[in-house]
Enzyme design. Structure first.
Site, PDB file in Angstrom:
ATOM      1  N   GLU A 289      -9.942  -2.426   5.089  1.00  0.00           N
ATOM      2  CA  GLU A 289     -10.551  -1.743   6.075  1.00  0.00           C
ATOM      3  C   GLU A 289     -11.505  -2.209   7.027  1.00  0.00           C
ATOM      4  O   GLU A 289     -11.866  -3.424   5.590  1.00  0.00           O
ATOM      5  CB  GLU A 289     -10.405  -0.484   6.746  1.00  0.00           C
TER       6      GLU A 289
ATOM      7  N   ASP B  80       0.893  -1.188  -0.361  1.00  0.00           N
ATOM      8  CA  ASP B  80      -0.038   0.015   0.502  1.00  0.00           C
ATOM      9  C   ASP B  80       0.577   1.669  -0.253  1.00  0.00           C
ATOM     10  O   ASP B  80       2.602   1.230  -0.111  1.00  0.00           O
ATOM     11  CB  ASP B  80      -1.007   0.259   1.512  1.00  0.00           C
TER      12      ASP B  80
ATOM     13  N   HIS C  40      -7.730  -4.781   9.752  1.00  0.00           N
ATOM     14  CA  HIS C  40      -7.225  -4.620   8.601  1.00  0.00           C
ATOM     15  C   HIS C  40      -6.031  -4.982   8.408  1.00  0.00           C
ATOM     16  O   HIS C  40      -4.380  -5.847   9.179  1.00  0.00           O
ATOM     17  CB  HIS C  40      -6.901  -2.778   8.698  1.00  0.00           C
TER      18      HIS C  40
ATOM     19  N   ASN D  11      -7.397  -3.079  14.228  1.00  0.00           N
ATOM     20  CA  ASN D  11      -9.139  -3.117  13.922  1.00  0.00           C
ATOM     21  C   ASN D  11      -8.598  -4.359  12.578  1.00  0.00           C
ATOM     22  O   ASN D  11     -10.153  -4.904  12.390  1.00  0.00           O
ATOM     23  CB  ASN D  11      -9.549  -1.973  13.511  1.00  0.00           C
TER      24      ASN D  11
HETATM   25  C1  GLP Z   1      -0.475   0.345   8.346  1.00  0.00           C
HETATM   26  C2  GLP Z   1      -0.052  -0.167   6.739  1.00  0.00           C
HETATM   27  C3  GLP Z   1       0.000  -1.609   7.485  1.00  0.00           C
HETATM   28  C4  GLP Z   1      -0.093  -2.387   8.900  1.00  0.00           C
HETATM   29  C5  GLP Z   1       0.021  -1.581  10.277  1.00  0.00           C
HETATM   30  C6  GLP Z   1      -0.287  -2.147  11.270  1.00  0.00           C
HETATM   31  O1  GLP Z   1      -1.778   0.750   8.504  1.00  0.00           O
HETATM   32  N1  GLP Z   1      -0.567  -0.316   6.162  1.00  0.00           N
HETATM   33  O2  GLP Z   1       0.111  -2.758   6.522  1.00  0.00           O
HETATM   34  O3  GLP Z   1      -0.069  -3.683   9.183  1.00  0.00           O
HETATM   35  O4  GLP Z   1       0.281   0.142   9.756  1.00  0.00           O
HETATM   36  O5  GLP Z   1       0.807  -1.033  11.798  1.00  0.00           O
HETATM   37  P1  GLP Z   1       2.209  -1.509  13.188  1.00  0.00           P
HETATM   38  O6  GLP Z   1       2.987  -2.354  12.649  1.00  0.00           O
HETATM   39  O7  GLP Z   1       3.511  -0.102  13.229  1.00  0.00           O
HETATM   40  O8  GLP Z   1       1.046  -1.997  13.982  1.00  0.00           O
END
Ligand code: GLP
Length: 243
Positions: free
Chosen positions: A143, A67, A138, A136
């Site tokens: 989402e 992404d 995702h 959440n």
């Molecule tokens: C972002 C990214 C996701 C990632 C998520 C969790 O929203 N787009 O790909 O998995 O954050 O991030 P973290 O690893 O910092 O908790």
């Protein structure tokens, strides 16, 4: 699904990097699906160390990232383009021409998402897709929703995600409100999926995603239907799964 339980974040990072390294060694011209967020940073550090030790060669590897924020330039240090260069690409012998992310500066969302989806299809999907897990549930920026979005698309980020990501920006107003992300179908087209999760604050989400019903309300729950998923998570993240 295979679960590898580790004692902490460091061990999670090492074990995840070992799985990615095994993929690169077995197939030097493999397609790696890569992820951002704070969780995979240690995994990338371990991959860089393996490269520096002379144990890994990225020269033929191709990458596709999950992404990118819409509207951030590549020079913006919060763009995922910047993150990937900073955490991995600049430190290994990957050919930058073989690295791919959605282009967040492209205003025409439909055209950019269709082009990115076509690129991944032309590779036959990722050989291994690395994923983190949002609070959440995702994956990528898919989402919670009433349906599983299939292909790469433009999403409106949820309040909780904007809130979670604001620590990286000067103020909450600077956090982009939209992103381009692989769809659930794009992610599921990977031959192997490796998901890394760390910390007590994700324990409820892990339990719901991997032991609850498969529902678009918890996007990661779809991974229960994939034939080759490895979850590498520390004890804290696994503390609420059924014993
Ligand atoms: C972002 C990214 C996701 C990632 C998520 C969790 O929203 N787009 O790909 O998995 O954050 O991030 P973290 O690893 O910092 O908790």
């Amino acid at each position: 699904m295979r679960i590898i339980k580790t004692k902490d974040y460091e061990e999670m990072s090492r074990k995840a990097a070992n799985i990615i390294a095994a993929q690169v060694i077995a197939k030097p011209d493999c397609v790696l699906g890569l992820a951002t967020g704070s969780t995979p940073i240690g995994t990338y550090k371990n991959l860089v160390a393996k490269y520096e030790a002379g144990d890994l060669d990225f020269s033929e590897v191709k990458t596709v990232n999950l992404d990118e924020y819409k509207g951030l330039t590549r020079e913006n240090d919060q763009s995922y383009y910047y993150f990937m260069h900073d955490n991995l690409f600049n430190h290994v012998n990957i050919d930058l021409a073989n690295t791919n992310l959605p282009d967040g500066t492209k205003e025409d969302a439909d055209a950019e998402c269709a082009a990115y989806e076509a690129l991944i299809k032309s590779f036959g999907g990722a050989d291994l897709q690395l994923l983190g897990l949002g609070h959440n549930g995702h994956i990528g920026f898919n989402e919670p929703d009433s349906h599983f979005p299939v292909a790469t698309h433009c999403v409106d980020l949820q309040e909780r995600t904007i809130e979670a990501n604001k620590r990286f920006f000067a103020s909450i107003d600077d956090v982009p409100k939209q992103a381009y992300t692989m769809g659930i179908g794009t992610i599921m087209s990977a031959k192997k999926i490796l998901i890394v999760v760390s910390g007590e604050d994700k324990a409820d989400t892990v339990a719901k995603a991997f032991f609850g019903p498969v529902t678009p309300e918890v996007p990661a729950s779809i991974l229960q239907l994939h034939a080759d998923v490895v979850l590498v998570a520390d004890e804290a993240a696994l503390s609420k799964i059924p014993q």
